[in-house]
Design a protein around this motif. Structure first.
Motif, PDB file in Angstrom:
ATOM      1  N   PRO A 128      -6.648  36.365 -20.705  1.00 29.44           N
ATOM      2  CA  PRO A 128      -6.858  36.194 -19.532  1.00 29.44           C
ATOM      3  C   PRO A 128      -7.517  34.680 -19.613  1.00 29.44           C
ATOM      4  CG  PRO A 128      -8.800  37.522 -20.479  1.00 29.44           C
ATOM      5  CD  PRO A 128      -7.377  37.452 -21.501  1.00 29.44           C
ATOM      6  N   ASP A 129      -7.639  34.203 -18.528  1.00 35.05           N
ATOM      7  CA  ASP A 129      -8.227  32.795 -18.385  1.00 35.05           C
ATOM      8  C   ASP A 129      -9.580  32.896 -19.003  1.00 35.05           C
ATOM      9  OD1 ASP A 129      -5.973  31.609 -17.107  1.00 35.05           O
ATOM     10  OD2 ASP A 129      -6.913  32.015 -15.156  1.00 35.05           O
ATOM     11  N   SER A 130     -10.339  31.555 -19.324  1.00 37.39           N
ATOM     12  CA  SER A 130     -11.340  31.548 -19.924  1.00 37.39           C
ATOM     13  C   SER A 130     -12.447  30.396 -19.704  1.00 37.39           C
ATOM     14  CB  SER A 130     -11.421  31.734 -21.399  1.00 37.39           C
ATOM     15  OG  SER A 130     -10.699  30.683 -22.199  1.00 37.39           O
ATOM     16  N   VAL A 131     -13.417  30.460 -19.808  1.00 36.24           N
ATOM     17  CA  VAL A 131     -14.572  29.426 -19.743  1.00 36.24           C
ATOM     18  C   VAL A 131     -14.621  28.780 -21.164  1.00 36.24           C
ATOM     19  CG1 VAL A 131     -16.606  28.522 -19.040  1.00 36.24           C
ATOM     20  CG2 VAL A 131     -15.832  30.609 -18.139  1.00 36.24           C
ATOM     21  N   PRO A 132     -14.572  27.569 -21.445  1.00 34.91           N
ATOM     22  CA  PRO A 132     -14.527  27.121 -22.823  1.00 34.91           C
ATOM     23  C   PRO A 132     -15.958  27.066 -23.384  1.00 34.91           C
ATOM     24  CG  PRO A 132     -14.225  25.356 -20.948  1.00 34.91           C
ATOM     25  CD  PRO A 132     -13.880  26.464 -20.541  1.00 34.91           C
ATOM     26  N   SER A 133     -16.153  26.855 -24.569  1.00 33.90           N
ATOM     27  CA  SER A 133     -17.462  26.696 -25.204  1.00 33.90           C
ATOM     28  C   SER A 133     -18.232  25.786 -24.564  1.00 33.90           C
ATOM     29  CB  SER A 133     -17.397  26.450 -26.774  1.00 33.90           C
ATOM     30  OG  SER A 133     -18.462  26.242 -27.281  1.00 33.90           O
ATOM     31  N   GLY A 134     -19.513  26.116 -24.056  1.00 30.50           N
ATOM     32  CA  GLY A 134     -20.451  25.400 -23.361  1.00 30.50           C
ATOM     33  C   GLY A 134     -19.973  24.970 -21.867  1.00 30.50           C
ATOM     34  N   GLY A 135     -18.926  25.507 -21.165  1.00 37.10           N
ATOM     35  CA  GLY A 135     -18.345  25.216 -20.035  1.00 37.10           C
ATOM     36  C   GLY A 135     -19.113  26.406 -19.058  1.00 37.10           C
ATOM     37  N   THR A 136     -18.786  26.094 -17.790  1.00 35.38           N
ATOM     38  CA  THR A 136     -19.302  26.900 -16.694  1.00 35.38           C
ATOM     39  C   THR A 136     -18.059  27.304 -15.660  1.00 35.38           C
ATOM     40  OG1 THR A 136     -21.502  25.701 -16.659  1.00 35.38           O
ATOM     41  CG2 THR A 136     -20.766  26.851 -14.782  1.00 35.38           C
ATOM     42  N   PHE A 137     -17.969  28.418 -15.296  1.00 35.42           N
ATOM     43  CA  PHE A 137     -17.233  28.715 -14.206  1.00 35.42           C
ATOM     44  C   PHE A 137     -17.841  29.701 -13.093  1.00 35.42           C
ATOM     45  CE2 PHE A 137     -14.582  32.301 -12.279  1.00 35.42           C
ATOM     46  CZ  PHE A 137     -13.482  31.699 -11.869  1.00 35.42           C
TER      47      PHE A 137
END
Length: 266
Positions: free
Chosen positions: A243-252
Motif C-alpha cells: 500500500p501507499d505509506s506515510v514516510p518516516s516523520g511525515g503526515t497524511f
C-alpha cells in the motif's frame, strides 16, 4: 454516534446482526486497515507481520476484517465544543501493526454538514495507509426500495469467492437509480468528482470524498435497511500488497463530509 435531521436519526445500527463489533453503527473509523485481508500475515518495510486471531474481527469466511481490536481503545479527547470534537491515539507496540504513529481525528459540524478529518503522523518508520470509515445511513419512514442512489464511481474492483480483490477491475457501469431489491458489498475506485447520494422521502444525504479517499466500498445488505458509502484510502487487502505509506516523520490527512438537505431546499 448520532446524526439527526428534523428530529430523526439518520445513522443506522446493525449490531443486532453482528454483535461485538464496534464498527457496526454510526460512522466508525476502521484502523489500521479497512475491509478484508486475504490472510493472517503481511510484509511491509521489510518486516514480516503475523496477525493474532485474538486481536482481530473475523468475517464470514474466517478472514481478518476492519483492523485490530486494540486500535479501538486508548483514544483521548483533545477538544470538545458544540460544533467541533477532536481525539487522538498513539499507536505503539502493536504486534499486528508494528509501525508506530499517532492518529488524530476531528469532527466539525455546521447547520447542514458534518466534516471528518483523519490524520496520521508517522514515527521513525514509514506507516502503511489503508484506513477508512464505515458510515451507516438510513431514511426513516421511507421503504428501502424507494431509496435513490447516486454512485460517482469509475471501476468495480473484481473479487474472488471470499470477497478478496483479484487484481482485475472492470467499468462500474450504470448504478444510479432506485435501490429497489438490489444489494451491495462492492469495492470501487472513486470517479474523482461528485458526491455519493442517498435520497428519499424529501431528504437527501450527500457524502463527499474531499481529500485522500480514492476508493469506496458500497454496502447495502438484505438484512437491514441501511446504505453505506465507505470512504477508503486503499482497496481491500491492500495491506498485503504494497500500500501507499506515510514516510518516516511525515503526515497524511484524509477528509470527507456528510451534507443533509431537505430536497425542497435545494
Amino acid at each position: 454516534m448520532s446524526l439527526r435531521h428534523d428530529g430523526e436519526e439518520l445513522l443506522g445500527d446493525v449490531t443486532a446482526h453482528v454483535p461485538d463489533r464496534p464498527w457496526a453503527r454510526g460512522i466508525p473509523l476502521l484502523h489500521p486497515w479497512a475491509n478484508r485481508l486475504g490472510g493472517f500475515a503481511y510484509m511491509f518495510d521489510g518486516t514480516p507481520v503475523e496477525l493474532d486471531p485474538a486481536d482481530l474481527y473475523l468475517e464470514e469466511h474466517g478472514l481478518p476484517l476492519h483492523g485490530l481490536r486494540r486500535a479501538v481503545t486508548g483514544w483521548a479527547l483533545t477538544e470538545h465544543t458544540d460544533t467541533r470534537a477532536a481525539a487522538a491515539h498513539r499507536v505503539e507496540g502493536f504486534a499486528g501493526f508494528p509501525f508506530d504513529h499517532e492518529i488524530a481525528q476531528t469532527a466539525e459540524l455546521d447547520a447542514r454538514r458534518l466534516t471528518i478529518t483523519t490524520t496520521i503522523r508517522a514515527g521513525e518508520r514509514p506507516v502503511p495507509i489503508a484506513f477508512g470509515h464505515h458510515p451507516f445511513f438510513q431514511l426513516p419512514g421511507v421503504p428501502r426500495a424507494e431509496w435513490a442512489l447516486t454512485l460517482p464511481v469509475a471501476e468495480r474492483i473484481v473479487v474472488d469467492a471470499n470477497l478478496i480483490p483479484t487484481g482485475e477491475r472492470t467499468p462500474a457501469g450504470a448504478l444510479d437509480g432506485p435501490l429497489g431489491d438490489r444489494t451491495f458489498d462492492d469495492g470501487y475506485t472513486y470517479g474523482g468528482t461528485g458526491a455519493f447520494v442517498l435520497e428519499g422521502g424529501g431528504r437527501r444525504i450527500e457524502v463527499a470524498f474531499e481529500d485522500g479517499y480514492a476508493y469506496a466500498q458500497v454496502f447495502a445488505p438484505a438484512i437491514a435497511d441501511i446504505v453505506c458509502f465507505e470512504p477508503m484510502t486503499a482497496p481491500a487487502d491492500a495491506l498485503r500488497h504494497g500500500p501507499d505509506s506515510v514516510p518516516s516523520g511525515g503526515t497524511f490527512s484524509a477528509r470527507f463530509s456528510v451534507t443533509i438537505d431537505a430536497v425542497s431546499e435545494r
